[in-house]
Design a protein around this motif. Structure first.
Motif: not given
Length: 351
Positions: A188-201
């Protein structure tokens, strides 16, 4: 400290060249150089029908459009085999929640009764969960699973030849029942202030991963100078090396770190990764590489937070327990240390 983005692009390899006498060796040389370097590439000429690919994406969209109560009828937390649906935030990478909803699907097999004398990974054999509200999903996905498995085997054989080994050298550790895991994923899309980890490294654990992307970008691969974007290219799959090949080649082939960045608010990303692995009862061998390749082997990368084992089942169960702590606590609490049953799940006592 996070690395900046880098304009480098992943290479595109045409698998059809493998079947042409005049281009076969050049393809294998290119494959070896790519796998020794970045460890990721796009593949064309793969032979999987475009109409099947389209059907898989359509069915995936239909599933994610179902009411939440229909999706939750196949919740992973109900499956000791870690199959079924997860809402966003329930799977973890390096202890942090991944912002994606998904279904995990494997080979259709009957569940094995728990045997205290058997290795703990034998619990992973079992059936999938399928949504009653979308009966068309099962036959299409199982057909796709068969075809993408055949593609992964073809690529694995090509890697063996690129290492100047017999094409069938890995067959003893994946035949007759390779470990197969297919994920149908929506970010799902989300605002960057909420974080951006779709899947971590992270790195993948099997032989190879075959990734189908829809239209939204998000996959990034770790390069020497920054993160390299891997946007969708129509008609291709993204292929990457898993840790089985890294360990078998003593690090000549590279299982590279990658991540998925969440789409912006108002958008979403659909992908279907397939992870082709060795049998759970197998032990990963070390290949006897020719001297000119052995000299360039970099050794196996070891992360003290995520130790690697050559026992495939042990490695895979560790990954499942860590990624899905809710399933681990409900169905496999006897494999956990007491502190892990209530707190952060980091190490399983079975290892």
């Amino acid at each position: 400290m996070a690395r900046d983005h880098h304009p480098e692009k992943l290479p595109v390899l045409d698998l059809a060249e493998l079947d042409k006498a005049g281009s076969r060796q050049a393809f294998l040389d290119n494959l070896r150089a790519t796998a020794h370097g970045i460890g990721f590439f796009y593949v064309t000429g793969h032979g999987i029908p475009q109409n099947l690919i389209r059907d898989v994406l359509v069915q995936s969209r239909l599933f994610f459009a179902l009411p939440e109560e229909d999706k939750l009828t196949i919740g992973m937390v109900n499956s000791p085999q870690f199959r079924g649906y997860n809402r966003a935030g329930l799977e973890h990478t390096r202890g942090l929640p991944d912002w994606r909803e998904q279904i995990d699907i494997g080979r259709e097999l009957p569940a094995r009764p728990i045997d205290p004398a058997a290795p703990p990974w034998t619990r992973l054999q079992g059936p999938n969960q399928w949504p009653a509200a979308l009966p068309s999903l099962k036959p299409i996905v199982l057909n796709y699973l068969d075809q993408v498995t055949a593609l992964a085997i073809r690529i694995t054989r090509a890697f063996a030849e690129a290492l100047e080994q017999p094409a069938d050298i890995f067959e003893p550790i994946y035949k007759p029942a390779p470990n197969q895991l297919l994920k149908i994923v929506r970010y799902p899309g989300r605002e960057k202030v909420d974080g951006d980890q779709g899947v971590g490294a992270h790195k993948d654990s099997g032989f190879v991963t075959v990734l189908l992307q829809d239209v939204q970008s998000g996959l990034e691969v770790e390069g020497k100078s920054g993160w390299i974007a891997a946007p969708p290219i129509p008609g291709t799959f993204v292929i990457n090396i898993g840790e089985v090949l890294e360990m078998a080649s003593n690090g000549y082939l590279r299982a590279n770190v990658h991540r998925v960045v969440s789409p912006p608010a108002g958008a979403d990303r659909l992908s279907v990764p397939f992870f082709f692995g060795a049998r759970l009862d197998a032990t990963i061998p070390v290949l006897d590489l020719p001297p000119h390749l052995a000299r360039a082997a970099q050794g196996v990368t070891q992360d003290p937070r995520n130790p690697l084992f050559r026992d495939v089942g042990k490695n895979y169960l560790k990954s499942r327990l860590r990624s899905h702590p809710d399933v681990a606590r409900r169905h496999h609490a006897d494999l956990l240390e007491p502190k892990e049953r209530d707190g952060a799940l980091t190490v399983a006592s079975a290892y």
